[in-house]
Write a protein that holds these residues in place. Structure first.
Motif, PDB file in Angstrom:
ATOM      1  N   ALA A 133      44.948  -1.709 -17.992  1.00 10.58           N
ATOM      2  CA  ALA A 133      45.489  -3.168 -17.998  1.00 10.58           C
ATOM      3  C   ALA A 133      46.738  -3.547 -18.479  1.00 10.58           C
ATOM      4  O   ALA A 133      47.336  -4.372 -17.857  1.00 10.58           O
ATOM      5  N   VAL A 134      47.326  -2.843 -19.109  1.00 12.19           N
ATOM      6  CA  VAL A 134      48.608  -2.736 -19.704  1.00 12.19           C
ATOM      7  C   VAL A 134      49.473  -1.284 -19.457  1.00 12.19           C
ATOM      8  O   VAL A 134      48.597  -0.084 -19.865  1.00 12.19           O
ATOM      9  N   ARG A 135      50.557  -1.168 -19.100  1.00 12.07           N
ATOM     10  CA  ARG A 135      51.164   0.048 -18.823  1.00 12.07           C
ATOM     11  C   ARG A 135      52.509   0.158 -19.288  1.00 12.07           C
ATOM     12  O   ARG A 135      53.598  -0.642 -18.588  1.00 12.07           O
ATOM     13  N   GLY A 136      52.544   1.030 -20.194  1.00 15.99           N
ATOM     14  CA  GLY A 136      54.161   1.474 -20.691  1.00 15.99           C
ATOM     15  C   GLY A 136      55.115   0.011 -21.061  1.00 15.99           C
ATOM     16  O   GLY A 136      56.282   0.089 -20.703  1.00 15.99           O
ATOM     17  N   VAL A 137      54.505  -0.677 -21.987  1.00 15.78           N
ATOM     18  CA  VAL A 137      55.354  -1.893 -22.392  1.00 15.78           C
ATOM     19  C   VAL A 137      55.981  -1.638 -23.764  1.00 15.78           C
ATOM     20  O   VAL A 137      55.361  -1.249 -24.666  1.00 15.78           O
ATOM     21  N   SER A 138      57.240  -1.973 -23.711  1.00 18.12           N
ATOM     22  CA  SER A 138      58.075  -1.865 -24.949  1.00 18.12           C
ATOM     23  C   SER A 138      58.739  -3.150 -25.346  1.00 18.12           C
ATOM     24  O   SER A 138      59.328  -3.590 -24.308  1.00 18.12           O
ATOM     25  N   CYS A 161      47.026 -10.401 -15.869  1.00 22.11           N
ATOM     26  CA  CYS A 161      48.267  -9.341 -15.740  1.00 22.11           C
ATOM     27  C   CYS A 161      48.486  -8.430 -17.015  1.00 22.11           C
ATOM     28  O   CYS A 161      49.140  -7.620 -17.105  1.00 22.11           O
ATOM     29  N   GLY A 162      47.577  -8.655 -18.219  1.00 24.53           N
ATOM     30  CA  GLY A 162      47.608  -7.663 -19.225  1.00 24.53           C
ATOM     31  C   GLY A 162      48.112  -8.332 -20.319  1.00 24.53           C
ATOM     32  O   GLY A 162      48.169  -7.597 -21.444  1.00 24.53           O
ATOM     33  N   ALA A 215      59.353 -12.841 -21.718  1.00 23.64           N
ATOM     34  CA  ALA A 215      58.880 -11.443 -21.207  1.00 23.64           C
ATOM     35  C   ALA A 215      57.816 -11.865 -20.314  1.00 23.64           C
ATOM     36  O   ALA A 215      56.948 -12.323 -20.418  1.00 23.64           O
ATOM     37  N   VAL A 216      58.243 -11.289 -18.916  1.00 28.25           N
ATOM     38  CA  VAL A 216      57.114 -11.696 -17.845  1.00 28.25           C
ATOM     39  C   VAL A 216      56.476 -10.417 -17.480  1.00 28.25           C
ATOM     40  O   VAL A 216      57.063  -9.259 -17.225  1.00 28.25           O
ATOM     41  N   MET A 217      55.036 -10.420 -17.475  1.00 25.41           N
ATOM     42  CA  MET A 217      54.075  -9.250 -17.335  1.00 25.41           C
ATOM     43  C   MET A 217      53.480  -9.605 -15.981  1.00 25.41           C
ATOM     44  O   MET A 217      53.389 -10.613 -15.609  1.00 25.41           O
ATOM     45  N   TYR A 218      53.414  -8.379 -15.018  1.00 27.36           N
ATOM     46  CA  TYR A 218      52.843  -8.402 -13.844  1.00 27.36           C
ATOM     47  C   TYR A 218      52.134  -7.272 -13.460  1.00 27.36           C
ATOM     48  O   TYR A 218      52.727  -5.955 -13.778  1.00 27.36           O
TER      49      TYR A 218
END
Length: 526
Positions: free
Chosen positions: A21-26, A43-44, A219-222
């Motif tokens: 659901a979430v990948r490699g966010v810093s 989008c997580g 911060a935009v997540m997709y």
């Protein structure tokens, strides 16, 4: 000074899911900083935010590092985690209506986190102080949630989040379903608290306009990844990623010709009209409440009218009266020149012609009924038995759920928010009405899905000659699709006219107040 929150290569994976659901966010967030986390449903963004305090279900596995004041949340014991929640970081949950306990007073609920963390001293005075910080009178401590407006309930949630003086506040969609004036007040309040108390604020929303009005960074997540991050004005004005561009383009700017989805039309003859409608209620204390006061309003053939106003302005009561669900105290409703029938059979026939589209598609659909059953229900209530399957398929196709047969056996929980709203619209279309009354039809939808539903309403006018009365607090929606706008305030229509005249050259002070409260990228409160 080290950041209050640091996310390093964070991932969230749910058991049984094919993808994370979430990948490699810093990301990092420091004292007095404001960060807006944007993205559409799925989008997580909420999974990422809830991982900060390990508020995710047990089926979630968190990877990477989540440092809160330098300590990794993932390695904390339950006792350490309990000490951190509320005191170091707190959450303003989405949907204050459901997050507050209906059988406990506001004061008891605000005091609860203080008691949990061993707070001493005069709790009553502390609760009064917190209520004052969110601009609520001290006597509201004795009220129950159902006695408060939506905006007041949201302020109570913020007061609870501040109760133990945390350094970080995470606000998950804090203004969803609030009217534009109350939304502006809540956003201004949060911005002021950040400035005065130096707390770090992470705000989550699918609405870039809300985030850009409050947060310095976006911060935009997709699809689980961070695709863009930078100053709010830069992300709004010159977005780099296609998804950021789609979100920014979905932000409606009143007065911008590019945001008008229609050239407008001159309606034909009057179809549905209210003539001097008055609706009075008697309160529990025996006082008379004038909910609607002498309203005249008309929806013509082939016309879209937006009825705008704050919560409590009387617009929903007026809509219920137009639908024959509320008997007026005075005045009359006419459809096609004929007064509304008063008999049960007459009203049933009338409601085939004038159909309601409810605000909350999740609440409007029975979770145990398939899409087919949900759409066919209207036919069965009205005793229409010929070609049920064909009628249901045609309604779903008209609502742009294609091919219709693919959706017949689906349950509401298997659909996206936009698909559920289309099922609700199909349920109205199946009776082939001449007028739709749509109550906040896109309030809970993502920005890009919002545009799709509004375009659908415009297409239905072209293809079916369908007139629509849209009830909303969203002036951007009115600018998007309405031919005329009626502004309601304290039970009265205070201004009505062509959309350009009302929204670009308002004559009433209340209309100006509504327009001034609309979030923009140039007017920020933090």
């Amino acid at each position: 000074m080290s950041p209050i929150l640091q996310l390093r290569d964070v991932s969230v994976t749910y058991r049984g899911a094919e993808e994370s659901a979430v990948r490699g966010v810093s990301l990092s967030l420091g004292e007095g900083e404001t960060l807006g986390l944007a993205g559409e449903s799925g989008c997580g963004k909420t999974s990422l935010a809830m991982s900060v305090l390990r508020l995710l279900p047990r089926s979630a596995r968190i990877g990477g590092e989540i440092l809160l004041d330098g300590r990794d949340v993932r390695e904390m014991t339950f006792g350490q985690l309990r000490a951190v929640r509320w005191a170091s970081a707190s959450v303003v949950f989405q949907g204050a209506m459901h997050a507050l306990n209906p059988v406990r007073t506001i004061g008891e609920q605000i005091a609860e986190p203080i008691k949990l963390h061993g707070g001493t001293g005069d709790l009553r005075a502390r609760v009064a102080e917190l209520l004052a910080q969110v601009e609520l009178p001290a006597e509201r401590a004795n009220a129950y949630p159902h006695e408060l407006s939506g905006g007041q309930k949201q302020r109570v949630m913020i007061a609870m989040a501040l109760a133990c003086e945390p350094r970080l506040v995470i606000a998950d969609e804090p203004t969803t379903a609030l009217d534009v004036v109350v939304q502006a007040q809540v956003l201004e309040l949060m911005g002021r608290l950040v400035a005065e108390r130096g707390i770090a604020l992470m705000m989550i929303s699918h609405d870039l306009s809300v985030l850009s009005a409050t947060c310095a960074r976006l911060a935009v997540m997709y699809q689980g990844q961070l695709v863009e991050h930078g100053p709010a004005e830069q992300v709004m004005s010159t977005p780099q990623h296609p998804h950021s561009q789609a979100l920014a383009n979905a932000f409606p700017t009143v007065g911008d010709p590019a945001c008008r989805l229609t050239e407008g039309t001159t309606g034909g003859r009057g179809l549905l009209s209210a003539e001097d409608i008055r609706v009075d209620f008697t309160s529990r204390s025996g006082q008379t409440v004038h909910a609607v006061r002498g309203v005249d309003l008309e929806v013509a053939e082939n016309e879209i009218v937006a009825l705008v106003g704050q919560s409590g302005s009387g617009k929903t009561t007026l809509a219920r009266t137009l639908l024959g669900l509320q008997r007026p105290t005075g005045g009359s409703v006419r459809f096609d020149g004929v007064p509304l029938p008063t008999s049960g059979a007459g009203l049933r026939e009338y409601r085939k012609q004038v159909q309601l589209v409810l605000q909350d598609p999740t609440g409007a659909l029975n979770p145990r009924h398939t899409v087919y059953e949900a759409v066919a229900e209207g036919l069965r209530i009205h005793g229409i038995t010929d070609d049920e399957r064909g009628r249901v398929a045609a309604a779903l196709e008209a609502a742009e759920l294609r091919p219709a047969e693919k959706f017949f056996s689906r349950l509401p929980q298997e659909l996206s928010g936009g698909q559920r709203q289309r099922v609700v619209i199909a349920g109205a279309l199946v009776l082939e009405p001449r007028v739709l009354v749509a109550d906040e039809p896109v309030a809970s939808l993502d920005a890009t899905v919002r545009g799709e539903i509004l375009s659908l309403l415009l297409r239905l006018r072209v293809e079916r000659g369908l007139s629509t009365l849209v009830i909303t607090h969203d002036l951007g929606l009115a600018w998007n699709i309405a031919d005329r706008v009626a502004v309601m305030y304290q039970g009265e229509i205070v201004e009505v006219g062509d959309v350009a005249q009302v929204l670009l050259d308002p004559r009433h002070d209340y209309t100006r107040t509504l327009l001034a409260a609309v979030p923009t990228t140039t007017r920020r409160v933090a």
